[in-house]
Design a protein around this motif. Structure first.
Motif, PDB file in Angstrom:
ATOM      1  N   ARG A 336       0.528  -1.535   0.007  1.00 53.84           N
ATOM      2  CA  ARG A 336      -0.316  -0.116   0.316  1.00 53.84           C
ATOM      3  C   ARG A 336       0.850   1.252  -0.044  1.00 53.84           C
ATOM      4  NH1 ARG A 336      -5.278  -1.670   0.326  1.00 53.84           N
ATOM      5  NH2 ARG A 336      -5.350  -3.788   2.120  1.00 53.84           N
ATOM      6  N   SER A 337      -0.122   2.117  -0.319  1.00 61.42           N
ATOM      7  CA  SER A 337       0.797   3.906  -0.447  1.00 61.42           C
ATOM      8  C   SER A 337       1.361   3.996   0.929  1.00 61.42           C
ATOM      9  CB  SER A 337       0.492   5.260  -0.932  1.00 61.42           C
ATOM     10  OG  SER A 337      -0.066   4.457  -2.762  1.00 61.42           O
ATOM     11  N   VAL A 338       2.547   4.977   1.171  1.00 59.85           N
ATOM     12  CA  VAL A 338       2.477   5.174   3.119  1.00 59.85           C
ATOM     13  C   VAL A 338       1.907   6.226   2.914  1.00 59.85           C
ATOM     14  CG1 VAL A 338       5.285   5.330   2.192  1.00 59.85           C
ATOM     15  CG2 VAL A 338       3.546   7.185   1.421  1.00 59.85           C
ATOM     16  N   PRO A 339       1.040   6.253   5.076  1.00 64.89           N
ATOM     17  CA  PRO A 339       0.078   6.496   5.048  1.00 64.89           C
ATOM     18  C   PRO A 339       0.166   8.202   5.002  1.00 64.89           C
ATOM     19  CG  PRO A 339       1.741   6.273   6.768  1.00 64.89           C
ATOM     20  CD  PRO A 339       1.983   6.021   5.088  1.00 64.89           C
ATOM     21  N   HIS A 340       1.338   8.477   5.193  1.00 63.97           N
ATOM     22  CA  HIS A 340       1.451  10.621   4.808  1.00 63.97           C
ATOM     23  C   HIS A 340       2.941  10.815   4.023  1.00 63.97           C
ATOM     24  CE1 HIS A 340       1.050  14.553   5.460  1.00 63.97           C
ATOM     25  NE2 HIS A 340       2.340  14.937   6.223  1.00 63.97           N
TER      26      HIS A 340
END
Length: 452
Positions: A336-340
């Motif tokens: 998944r993409s980084v959360p921020h």
């Protein structure tokens, strides 16, 4: 260790391309000595001399990784018997002798039941083993019946339902990488992994295999066995050991956790197609030996979800196709993409992808690093090539058979569960719930294919 091996279907492609070269590799590595006897049985009316000449020719084509001395030793010591593998008297004639025997059924799956019945009537020596190639049956009912026949002859531990994918170095590295590295196992779950692709795309077309392939198709030929087995290793919980019980118990847990597919799911989550003329390849329906009315697919894609604590929310995509524009044989784990991402970077960070190349063997990790300018991001790839095994995949499997190690063999309940997973797909496809699409040979596949 068993020192007697009988190969049924010995004049076929499997023996020529894989089993004889595997035995040669075992001989070269010192695993087989002069006490080992090889009986090759087939329906072709050949003399022993003709078979040995044929075997030598095949080893010169497919066994060049082994020294000439080992190739000659295997070819020269092979005994040929002309028999009908479904005839009890014929089978009994190759059973006679001292000590247990390993019987390798390199045969079309439709004659497995008759051959197993013939073995059952042949009074097998104590400790003998039976080896069956995939696919194990043609559907759930036939797999259940075949398991019943086998259970009446030998113990489950003496049945080897082999799948050479499980012995491939990179497939084994999937287990090693996630279970022996602290950096991976804590993030090996749906919280961090969005999707797993298990892909076996081939540029090869039918290559003269219509006799087998047209009655099987891509779904049964690759997805039901090879790709589901890789799924099990990717998604299984850590086993207590790599022994046959612990490893196979965890694999069947994965299969049992697959969410059943409804007809609506099959429409949304599966694709089937077959190749059309292109790239100097005739259309599949024009290949010699193909029955166009069968509607056999040469491309299959299935999306599965697992109802488990670890994997709820992750998509598993299994895909295979023939006559495509390029080979792509890998497990791609998409994080998944980084959360921020802190403000100031000039672009979004691409999600990380860990790839296990199945053929050729490789491992790559796609990361994001700092680019040449301030606050710029750029792709960064870490690559490694695993150390190859001294034995080919079939060599490892044959050695396990001779030593009685069933850890890389498929257990009976596991074979049945694999059919249960795909029965809804097979049923829906047989009713044309999902249209059979077409794609030009040499292309990237049907329009709906996802790639990369």
């Amino acid at each position: 260790m068993i020192n007697r091996l009988v190969i049924f279907g010995a004049t076929g492609d499997l023996n020529a391309r894989y089993l004889l070269p595997a035995l040669t590799a075992l001989r070269a590595a010192g695993h087989l000595d002069d006490r080992f006897t090889l009986t090759c049985a087939g329906r072709v009316d050949w003399t022993g001399e003709h078979f040995r000449s044929w075997a030598a020719d095949q080893l010169d084509r497919h066994g060049l990784d082994s020294p000439a001395e080992a190739r000659a030793a295997v070819a020269d010591r092979a005994h040929y018997r002309r028999i009908d593998a479904t005839d009890a008297a014929d089978v009994a004639s190759v059973v006679a002798g001292d000590g247990p025997v390993a019987f390798y059924l390199a045969l079309p799956p439709e004659i497995f039941p008759a051959t197993v019945a013939a073995l059952g009537a042949a009074n097998l020596p104590r400790g003998s083993r039976i080896v069956l190639e995939k696919p194990f049956g043609v559907d759930l009912d036939s797999a259940v019946e075949l398991n019943r026949l086998l259970a009446g002859i030998v113990l489950e531990q003496a049945v080897f339902r082999v799948d050479h994918f499980l012995a491939m170095t990179t497939v084994q590295n999937v287990l090693g990488s996630r279970l022996a590295n602290r950096v991976l196992e804590p993030i090996w779950n749906s919280a961090h992994i969005r999707e797993v692709e298990i892909v076996w795309d081939e540029s090869l077309a039918l290559e003269g295999r219509a006799g087998y392939y047209d009655g099987t198709g891509a779904l049964k030929d690759m997805v039901q066995n090879h790709l589901l087995q890789v799924l099990c290793l990717v998604a299984m919980e850590p086993p207590l050991s790599l022994g046959e019980r612990d490893l196979r118990d965890r694999k069947i847990d994965v299969l049992r956790s697959v969410r059943p597919l409804t007809d609506d799911d099959v429409v949304r989550r599966t694709r089937r197609a077959r190749y059309l003329a292109g790239r100097d390849v005739p259309a599949y329906t024009e290949e010699e030996g193909v029955d166009p009315e069968r509607g056999t697919e040469t491309f299959a894609e299935v999306e599965l979800e697992l109802d488990s604590w670890r994997w709820s929310g992750t998509t598993f995509r299994l895909r295979t196709g023939k006559a495509l524009g390029h080979d792509r044989k890998e497990v791609a784990v998409r994080f998944r993409s980084v959360p921020h991402l802190p403000a100031g970077f000039d672009e979004e960070a691409a999600p990380n992808v860990l790839r296990f190349g199945l053929e050729p063997e490789s491992m790559t990790l796609a990361l994001t690093g700092v680019g040449t300018g301030a606050h710029t991001l750029a792709p960064l790839t870490l690559a490694a090539r695993p150390t190859g095994s001294e034995l080919p995949a079939y060599g490892r499997l044959l050695l396990d058979v001779l030593h009685g190690d069933a850890a890389l063999s498929i257990r009976g309940d596991e074979a049945e569960e694999s059919w249960r997973v795909l029965e809804p797909v097979m049923s829906a496809w047989s009713r044309d719930v999902v249209p059979l699409a077409g794609y030009p040979a040499g292309s990237d596949g049907p329009d709906t294919v996802r790639s990369g």
